[in-house]
Design an enzyme around this catalytic site. Structure first.
Site, PDB file in Angstrom:
ATOM      1  N   GLU A  66      -2.194  -8.337 -14.344  1.00  0.00           N
ATOM      2  CA  GLU A  66      -2.403  -9.589 -13.603  1.00  0.00           C
ATOM      3  C   GLU A  66      -3.887  -9.895 -13.434  1.00  0.00           C
ATOM      4  OE1 GLU A  66      -0.531  -6.912 -12.784  1.00  0.00           O
ATOM      5  OE2 GLU A  66       0.858  -7.431 -11.185  1.00  0.00           O
ATOM      6  N   CYS A  98       1.456  -5.397  -7.308  1.00  0.00           N
ATOM      7  CA  CYS A  98       1.110  -4.473  -6.232  1.00  0.00           C
ATOM      8  C   CYS A  98       0.290  -5.227  -5.180  1.00  0.00           C
ATOM      9  CB  CYS A  98       0.306  -3.301  -6.796  1.00  0.00           C
ATOM     10  SG  CYS A  98      -1.347  -3.772  -7.381  1.00  0.00           S
ATOM     11  N   CYS A 101      -2.988  -6.776  -6.609  1.00  0.00           N
ATOM     12  CA  CYS A 101      -2.750  -7.951  -7.449  1.00  0.00           C
ATOM     13  C   CYS A 101      -2.231  -9.128  -6.629  1.00  0.00           C
ATOM     14  CB  CYS A 101      -1.799  -7.603  -8.579  1.00  0.00           C
ATOM     15  SG  CYS A 101      -2.535  -6.434  -9.755  1.00  0.00           S
TER      16      CYS A 101
END
Length: 195
Positions: A66, A98, A101
């Site tokens: 990402e 996560c 991100c």
């Protein structure tokens, strides 16, 4: 920008998720955890950034798919806010982001997140944490989950089974050509959750 009719949006979402899956397969080929991402301009056609996990290759703990895709999109737009006069960008990723991100998604002002597989160990979009659309934050992103989740989950499971020297669950979900052509059977189920 006018919203697309639902069937057109579904087709676009699947096409872009398959592009993210191509990135995931490239990460896997480089011995990285197979996660891929793409950032799409509001026109729904222009890929502004592509990313794949690069933490091992770059010796960089922040080099998640990402982050790589958003960095590339930021350079393409010459702006850390991934906004255009037509609206916000969309991010497609093969695994639930996560906390790091999800925070970057908020800072980048991504307007829409589409991810495939839930991450029951580190997911920050509802599985473990709810960083993305926390009520005290000033930015929200529309979220669609579960698109091609089975294929992406299988890709991840097979990667970790192979790493441990165990037998894969079943053959790899698809090769790159099938991904670009839309898969082999087209019978994928979708789960939609609004964030």
């Amino acid at each position: 920008m006018q919203p697309l009719p639902q069937s057109d949006q579904d087709d676009l979402d699947e096409r872009m998720m398959r592009s993210a899956m191509v990135e995931a397969r490239a990460a896997e080929a480089a011995d990285e955890v197979p996660v891929g991402a793409v950032v799409i301009a509001p026109d729904g056609k222009t890929i502004l950034g592509r990313g794949q996990n690069r933490v091992l290759r770059d010796s960089d703990p922040t080099a998640h798919a990402e982050i790589i895709a958003m960095r590339e999109a930021g350079r393409a737009l010459s702006n850390y806010r991934l906004l255009t006069p037509e609206g916000g960008c969309s991010l497609y990723v093969t695994l639930e982001p996560c906390a790091m991100c999800a925070s970057a998604i908020l800072h980048a002002r991504i307007s829409r997140l589409v991810y495939a597989a839930d991450d029951p160990k580190a997911g920050a979009c509802g599985s473990v944490l709810e960083v993305l659309n926390h009520p005290q934050l000033n930015h929200r992103a529309a979220v669609r989950t579960g698109l091609l989740a089975e294929e992406c989950s299988r890709m991840l499971s097979n990667f970790f089974l192979s790493r441990r020297g165990k037998k894969r669950i079943d053959p790899h979900p698809m090769d790159v050509e099938e991904a670009l052509l839309g898969g082999s059977d087209g019978d994928e189920e979708e789960v939609v959750r609004k964030g």
